[in-house]
Design an enzyme around this catalytic site. Structure first.
Site, PDB file in Angstrom:
ATOM      1  CE  LYS A   1      -4.366  -1.795   1.495  1.00 35.80           C
ATOM      2  NZ  LYS A   1      -4.934  -2.474   2.651  1.00 35.80           N
TER       3      LYS A   1
ATOM      4  CE  LYS B   1      -7.433  -9.689  -5.287  1.00 32.44           C
ATOM      5  NZ  LYS B   1      -7.620 -10.081  -3.886  1.00 32.44           N
TER       6      LYS B   1
ATOM      7  CE  LYS C   1     -14.174  -3.569  -3.217  1.00 30.70           C
ATOM      8  NZ  LYS C   1     -15.384  -3.992  -2.574  1.00 30.70           N
TER       9      LYS C   1
END
Ligand code: TRP
Length: 290
Positions: A111, A194, A197
Site C-alpha cells: 500500500k 484477479k 474494484k
C-alpha cells in the site's frame, strides 16, 4: 458451536470475486457456526480517510450481503464502528504491537508503494484493528482468502502476546478457514490478475450491474485469435474465461466449449455470449433482491 468472524471493507459494491471468494463461504458457514459478519468501515478509513459517502457505501454493502442470502436470523451482521469495544481493544493491543513487525507486513508495504506520502498510522496498524475484530469475539475461525493469511498470523501473535503478558488464556488462536476446493480465485475480465474494484473499468462484474452492463463487460473481455493446434495450452486470458464459466455455467456448457477449444473450432464471441447469459442468470435475482 464454533465462533466465526469475517469482515468486508465497504470500498465499493460487491463483485463476483467477493461473492465466490468470500460471501459464498459465509452462506455455508451460517448454518453450522455462530457467525459474526461485519462491515469494516473503520478499515476503509485507512485508505479512504475522507470518504464523502462512507455511510452510503456501508449501507449498500449491507443490502448486498442480505441480497446474497446472509440471514440475520442465523448470523449477526453489524457495522464495525457500532461496536466501540473493538476500538478499545485495538488501543490495548497497540500497546504491545511492535512498529518493526507492522512495517514488515506485505499489505502495508504494497500500500505505501501505491500511495506514497503521507502514510497514516492507521495503515500501519491495520493488522492490529483486524486482530481486535477477531479477538473481541474469541473467534475460532475466520473465513478469508489467501491474501489475509499474514494478517491472521499477526492476530495469533497479538493474542498470544497478550495472554503471555497478562498470564491468561483469554484469547484463543483463530485460524483461516475456507471450504478448500469450493473457493475459487476469480479472475478479472482484462486477461491478467484477479477481479478487483481497483483494477480498472470493466475488469469486475458487480452484483448490481444491469444485464446490459454485464453483456458489455463480458463481450469486451480480453481474448486472442484462437488456438491453431489441437489440445494446446490455454493462454491466461482464455483460462480466465473458463474459470468464470466454471462458477456460473452448467458443466455441459463448459465441456462443450472445452471441446471446441481443443479441436480449434471455438468462437470466443459465442463463448462470451454464453458466459454473459449465465452471469446474468446468476446475478439478476441478487440484483432484484438488493
Ligand atoms: N482485511 C480484510 C480484507 O481486506 C477485512 C477485514 C477487516 C477482516 N477485519 C477483518 C476480515 C476481520 C476478517 C476478519 O479483506
Amino acid at each position: 458451536m464454533e465462533t466465526v468472524v469475517s469482515g468486508i471493507r465497504p470500498t465499493g459494491n460487491l463483485h463476483l470475486g467477493n461473492y465466490f471468494g468470500a460471501v459464498k463461504n459465509f452462506l455455508k458457514m451460517q448454518n453450522d457456526a455462530h457467525c459474526f459478519f461485519f462491515i469494516a468501515d473503520y478499515h476503509s478509513l485507512t485508505t479512504h480517510p475522507t470518504p464523502a459517502d462512507l455511510h452510503k457505501s456501508g449501507r449498500q454493502v449491507l443490502a448486498e450481503y442480505l441480497a446474497c442470502g446472509i440471514d440475520p436470523d442465523k448470523s449477526v451482521i453489524y457495522m464495525q464502528s457500532d461496536l466501540p469495544q473493538t476500538a478499545e481493544l485495538y488501543l490495548l493491543l497497540n500497546m504491545n504491537a511492535y512498529v518493526g513487525e507492522l512495517e514488515r507486513v506485505t499489505s502495508f508495504k504494497d500500500k505505501i508503494r501505491k500511495q506514497p506520502n503521507p502514510i497514516n498510522a492507521g495503515l500501519l496498524t491495520y493488522p492490529v484493528l483486524m486482530a481486535a475484530d477477531i479477538l473481541i469475539h474469541h473467534a475460532a475461525k475466520v473465513p478469508v482468502g489467501k491474501d489475509q493469511e499474514q494478517h491472521l498470523e499477526m492476530t495469533r501473535t497479538f493474542g498470544n502476546r497478550f495472554n503471555r503478558l497478562y498470564k491468561t488464556d483469554y484469547f484463543p488462536e483463530p485460524v483461516a478457514y475456507n471450504f478448500g476446493e469450493a473457493l475459487v480465485k476469480i479472475p478479472g475480465l482484462d486477461g491478467s490478475g484477479k477481479m478487483g474494484k481497483s483494477e480498472g473499468e470493466g475488469n469486475a462484474v458487480f452484483l448490481i450491474d444491469t444485464d446490459e452492463v454485464i453483456k458489455k463487460k463480458v463481450m469486451r473481455a480480453v481474448t486472442d485469435s484462437g488456438p491453431t493446434l489441437p489440445n494446446s495450452e490455454k493462454p491466461d486470458s482464455i483460462k480466465n474465461l473458463f474459470t468464470l464459466m466454471g462458477v456460473v455455467s452448467a458443466p455441459e456448457t463448459i465441456s462443450f466449449f472445452e471441446e471446441k477449444y481443443n479441436d480449434c473450432t471455438i468462437r470466443y464471441g459465442d463463448m462470451k455470449k454464453q458466459l454473459a447469459e449465465d452471469m446474468i442468470k446468476f446475478i439478476s435475482p441478487i440484483r432484484e433482491k438488493n
